[in-house]
Scaffold this motif. Structure first.
Motif, PDB file in Angstrom:
ATOM      1  N   GLY B 132       0.793  -1.220   0.000  1.00 23.24           N
ATOM      2  CA  GLY B 132       0.000   0.000   0.000  1.00 23.24           C
ATOM      3  C   GLY B 132       0.830   1.277   0.000  1.00 23.24           C
ATOM      4  N   GLU B 133       0.237   2.334   0.532  1.00 29.24           N
ATOM      5  CA  GLU B 133       0.878   3.635   0.580  1.00 29.24           C
ATOM      6  C   GLU B 133       2.140   3.591   1.431  1.00 29.24           C
ATOM      7  OE1 GLU B 133      -0.212   7.195  -0.326  1.00 29.24           O
ATOM      8  OE2 GLU B 133      -0.662   5.798  -1.939  1.00 29.24           O
ATOM      9  N   PRO B 134       3.192   4.313   1.032  1.00 26.42           N
ATOM     10  CA  PRO B 134       4.373   4.366   1.898  1.00 26.42           C
ATOM     11  C   PRO B 134       4.043   5.070   3.206  1.00 26.42           C
ATOM     12  CG  PRO B 134       4.567   5.928   0.098  1.00 26.42           C
ATOM     13  CD  PRO B 134       3.352   5.094  -0.187  1.00 26.42           C
ATOM     14  N   TYR B 135       4.577   4.543   4.277  1.00 20.90           N
ATOM     15  CA  TYR B 135       4.361   5.121   5.594  1.00 20.90           C
ATOM     16  C   TYR B 135       5.260   6.326   5.718  1.00 20.90           C
ATOM     17  CZ  TYR B 135       4.084   5.122  10.699  1.00 20.90           C
ATOM     18  OH  TYR B 135       3.894   5.446  12.009  1.00 20.90           O
ATOM     19  N   ARG B 136       4.689   7.487   5.973  1.00 26.23           N
ATOM     20  CA  ARG B 136       5.470   8.727   5.902  1.00 26.23           C
ATOM     21  C   ARG B 136       6.113   9.076   7.237  1.00 26.23           C
ATOM     22  NH1 ARG B 136       3.335  12.885   2.060  1.00 26.23           N
ATOM     23  NH2 ARG B 136       3.809  14.256   3.792  1.00 26.23           N
ATOM     24  N   VAL B 137       7.435   9.209   7.210  1.00 24.68           N
ATOM     25  CA  VAL B 137       8.149   9.642   8.403  1.00 24.68           C
ATOM     26  C   VAL B 137       9.234  10.627   7.990  1.00 24.68           C
ATOM     27  CG1 VAL B 137       7.789   7.586   9.815  1.00 24.68           C
ATOM     28  CG2 VAL B 137       9.673   7.654   8.202  1.00 24.68           C
ATOM     29  N   GLY B 138       9.741  11.389   8.979  1.00 24.03           N
ATOM     30  CA  GLY B 138      10.774  12.367   8.696  1.00 24.03           C
ATOM     31  C   GLY B 138      12.121  11.709   8.424  1.00 24.03           C
ATOM     32  N   LEU B 139      13.092  12.558   8.008  1.00 23.29           N
ATOM     33  CA  LEU B 139      14.405  12.054   7.590  1.00 23.29           C
ATOM     34  C   LEU B 139      15.144  11.380   8.748  1.00 23.29           C
ATOM     35  CD1 LEU B 139      16.581  11.963   5.328  1.00 23.29           C
ATOM     36  CD2 LEU B 139      17.470  14.085   6.312  1.00 23.29           C
ATOM     37  N   MET B 140      15.218  12.107   9.894  1.00 26.00           N
ATOM     38  CA  MET B 140      15.948  11.593  11.049  1.00 26.00           C
ATOM     39  C   MET B 140      15.363  10.274  11.528  1.00 26.00           C
ATOM     40  SD  MET B 140      18.481  13.352  12.140  1.00 26.00           S
ATOM     41  CE  MET B 140      19.010  14.504  13.386  1.00 26.00           C
ATOM     42  N   ARG B 141      14.023  10.248  11.601  1.00 27.08           N
ATOM     43  CA  ARG B 141      13.357   9.064  12.089  1.00 27.08           C
ATOM     44  C   ARG B 141      13.603   7.895  11.146  1.00 27.08           C
ATOM     45  NH1 ARG B 141       9.424   9.113  16.156  1.00 27.08           N
ATOM     46  NH2 ARG B 141       8.294   7.147  16.240  1.00 27.08           N
ATOM     47  N   ARG B 142      13.577   8.221   9.849  1.00 24.12           N
ATOM     48  CA  ARG B 142      13.819   7.169   8.863  1.00 24.12           C
ATOM     49  C   ARG B 142      15.244   6.641   8.985  1.00 24.12           C
ATOM     50  NH1 ARG B 142      11.964   5.043   4.044  1.00 24.12           N
ATOM     51  NH2 ARG B 142       9.980   6.108   4.234  1.00 24.12           N
ATOM     52  N   LEU B 143      16.181   7.569   9.259  1.00 24.12           N
ATOM     53  CA  LEU B 143      17.578   7.181   9.445  1.00 24.12           C
ATOM     54  C   LEU B 143      17.688   6.196  10.610  1.00 24.12           C
ATOM     55  CD1 LEU B 143      20.408   7.877   8.336  1.00 24.12           C
ATOM     56  CD2 LEU B 143      20.599   9.540  10.192  1.00 24.12           C
ATOM     57  N   ALA B 144      17.041   6.567  11.721  1.00 27.68           N
ATOM     58  CA  ALA B 144      17.074   5.694  12.898  1.00 27.68           C
ATOM     59  C   ALA B 144      16.495   4.325  12.572  1.00 27.68           C
ATOM     60  CB  ALA B 144      16.298   6.339  14.040  1.00 27.68           C
ATOM     61  N   MET B 145      15.345   4.333  11.890  1.00 26.78           N
ATOM     62  CA  MET B 145      14.675   3.075  11.578  1.00 26.78           C
ATOM     63  C   MET B 145      15.518   2.212  10.645  1.00 26.78           C
ATOM     64  SD  MET B 145      10.804   4.422  11.138  1.00 26.78           S
ATOM     65  CE  MET B 145       9.596   4.058  12.398  1.00 26.78           C
ATOM     66  N   THR B 146      16.191   2.872   9.684  1.00 27.83           N
ATOM     67  CA  THR B 146      17.044   2.120   8.763  1.00 27.83           C
ATOM     68  C   THR B 146      18.201   1.467   9.510  1.00 27.83           C
ATOM     69  OG1 THR B 146      16.525   3.779   7.098  1.00 27.83           O
ATOM     70  CG2 THR B 146      18.303   2.266   6.587  1.00 27.83           C
ATOM     71  N   LEU B 147      18.812   2.265  10.397  1.00 29.15           N
ATOM     72  CA  LEU B 147      19.929   1.733  11.184  1.00 29.15           C
ATOM     73  C   LEU B 147      19.491   0.503  11.978  1.00 29.15           C
ATOM     74  CD1 LEU B 147      22.859   2.268  12.337  1.00 29.15           C
ATOM     75  CD2 LEU B 147      21.679   3.358  14.248  1.00 29.15           C
ATOM     76  N   LEU B 148      18.367   0.648  12.661  1.00 27.08           N
ATOM     77  CA  LEU B 148      17.862  -0.469  13.470  1.00 27.08           C
ATOM     78  C   LEU B 148      17.555  -1.672  12.585  1.00 27.08           C
ATOM     79  CD1 LEU B 148      15.412   1.491  15.791  1.00 27.08           C
ATOM     80  CD2 LEU B 148      17.612   0.516  16.432  1.00 27.08           C
TER      81      LEU B 148
END
Lengths: 123, 267
Positions: B132-148
């Motif tokens: 479905g639709e991409p879940y929208r989050v900010g840059l920093m948060r996305r960075l954190a999530m990617t790292l995790l």
């Protein structure tokens, strides 16, 4: 009798009396009481025989005896605070487990009640 | 063994599923969430863990016919979930599901998560996985999530894209792990619990899901908050990686995940 001696004696006396009173009212566990008892004794000893401190300072090579005293005192307080943080974390974990168990027990009680009277309020 | 829902006899062979809903001051969204789970998955039992709410959360849950565990004060999601997992293990459930009370997890996906338990002990319902639709989050948060996600993917030897998702399904083995050790720290209910599961030998996998907009308020996204989130996520991850966890089996006899249910326990 000079003022440092008086101060030291008063200080340790206050600690000892407070210790005794707290123990008497059962507000203090003996492991901490023993700790503070020896601290009070140490202060008392140094107050009455200042030679102990200067001797020790000479022995470890500290020029000003009072610096040795401050160093040891702050080290002691640091370790004690760390120990308290540890105890606090342990106690918090224990209360958490208890809280969870209380919640689960209330739920089990609800279930048992509901099963005892199946006709009444089944929701 | 206690049976809470009336269920047709043909369902006896199906795994017993407990949906755990940690809820803190969720009186507005909770009823709809429970009804939603009921409508899409009629055979599951629902346990709402009222995490010391000050509003009518517990009452709403009870009125909806869910089991309600009332915690005496607020413990956070970690405490609520551990209580839920303990209940699941004591009552012999085969599967425990975590679903947020605010309605952002769509219980329609529950079936596809349950199916994946065939090859895994813990299944995460993941955003960013193409549904479905991409879940929208900010840059920093996305960075954190990617790292995790990268770190945990490497640990789990499988692709995990969204380890902070609270929509997850656990089998008996994973329930046994979580009932014994469920972290109380920040992000502990998602990141650290996943690390614990992996380190205790559980297989983790994910299923793409689409999250819905929260029924309650949207979490505010200032740059400062996002940066703070990144820092806390890194700390949480580092702690989770270095922490020594005691061996999993089994302070209570019922905790042995390998144990087959006895005849009396089967509904």
């Amino acid at each position: 009798v000079n003022s440092t001696v008086t101060l030291g004696i008063i200080g340790s006396a206050v600690v000892l009396v407070a210790l005794f009173e707290l123990l008497r009212r059962q507000r203090l566990r003996e492991k901490y009481a023993v700790l503070w008892f020896f601290v009070a004794l140490g202060v008392l000893a140094i107050a009455i025989f200042p030679g102990l401190l200067t001797g020790l300072a000479d022995l470890v090579g500290v020029a000003l005896p009072v610096n040795l005293l401050f160093f040891l005192a702050s080290l002691f307080l640091l370790v004690l605070t760390l120990q308290h943080s540890y105890e606090l974390g342990r106690l918090e974990e224990k209360t958490r487990v208890l809280a969870e168990e209380v919640g689960l027990l209330r739920l089990e009680l609800d279930i048992a009640r509901r099963q005892a009277e199946p006709d009444e309020s089944s929701g | 063994m206690t049976q809470f829902t009336s269920r047709p006899s043909y369902a006896a062979a199906m795994p017993r599923v407990l949906v755990i809903v940690p809820a803190w001051n969720e009186q507005d969204a909770l009823a709809a969430t429970i009804a939603d789970v009921r409508a899409t998955n009629p055979d599951v039992d629902i346990l709402v863990v009222d995490d010391g709410s000050r509003d009518r959360t517990a009452q709403v849950a009870a009125d909806s016919g869910a089991l309600v565990c009332r915690l005496p004060y607020n413990l956070g999601v970690g405490g609520a979930m551990r209580a839920g997992y303990r209940f699941a293990i004591r009552h012999g459930y085969d599967v425990a599901v975590q679903i947020d009370a605010d309605g952002q997890h769509d219980p329609q996906y529950l079936g596809s998560l349950l199916e994946r338990l065939d090859g895994a002990d813990l299944v995460i319902g993941a955003r960013f996985a193409g549904e479905g639709e991409p879940y929208r989050v900010g840059l920093m948060r996305r960075l954190a999530m990617t790292l995790l996600a990268r770190t945990l993917s490497r640990m789990a030897r499988t692709r995990l894209t969204d380890v902070t998702s609270g929509f997850r399904v656990a089998n008996r083995r994973a329930i046994g792990v979580f009932a014994a050790h469920y972290p109380a720290e920040y992000l502990g209910d998602t990141v650290e619990s996943t690390v614990i599961a992996i380190r205790s030998g559980c297989t983790v996998t994910q299923v793409p899901v689409q999250m819905r907009v929260r029924q309650g308020g949207q979490a505010s996204q200032t740059p400062f908050k996002a940066a703070l989130y990144l820092c806390r996520a890194v700390i949480a991850l580092a702690l989770a990686l270095v922490r020594r966890w005691p061996d999993v089996p089994s302070p209570e006899p019922a905790r042995d995940p390998a144990r087959e249910p006895t005849r009396e326990e089967l509904p």
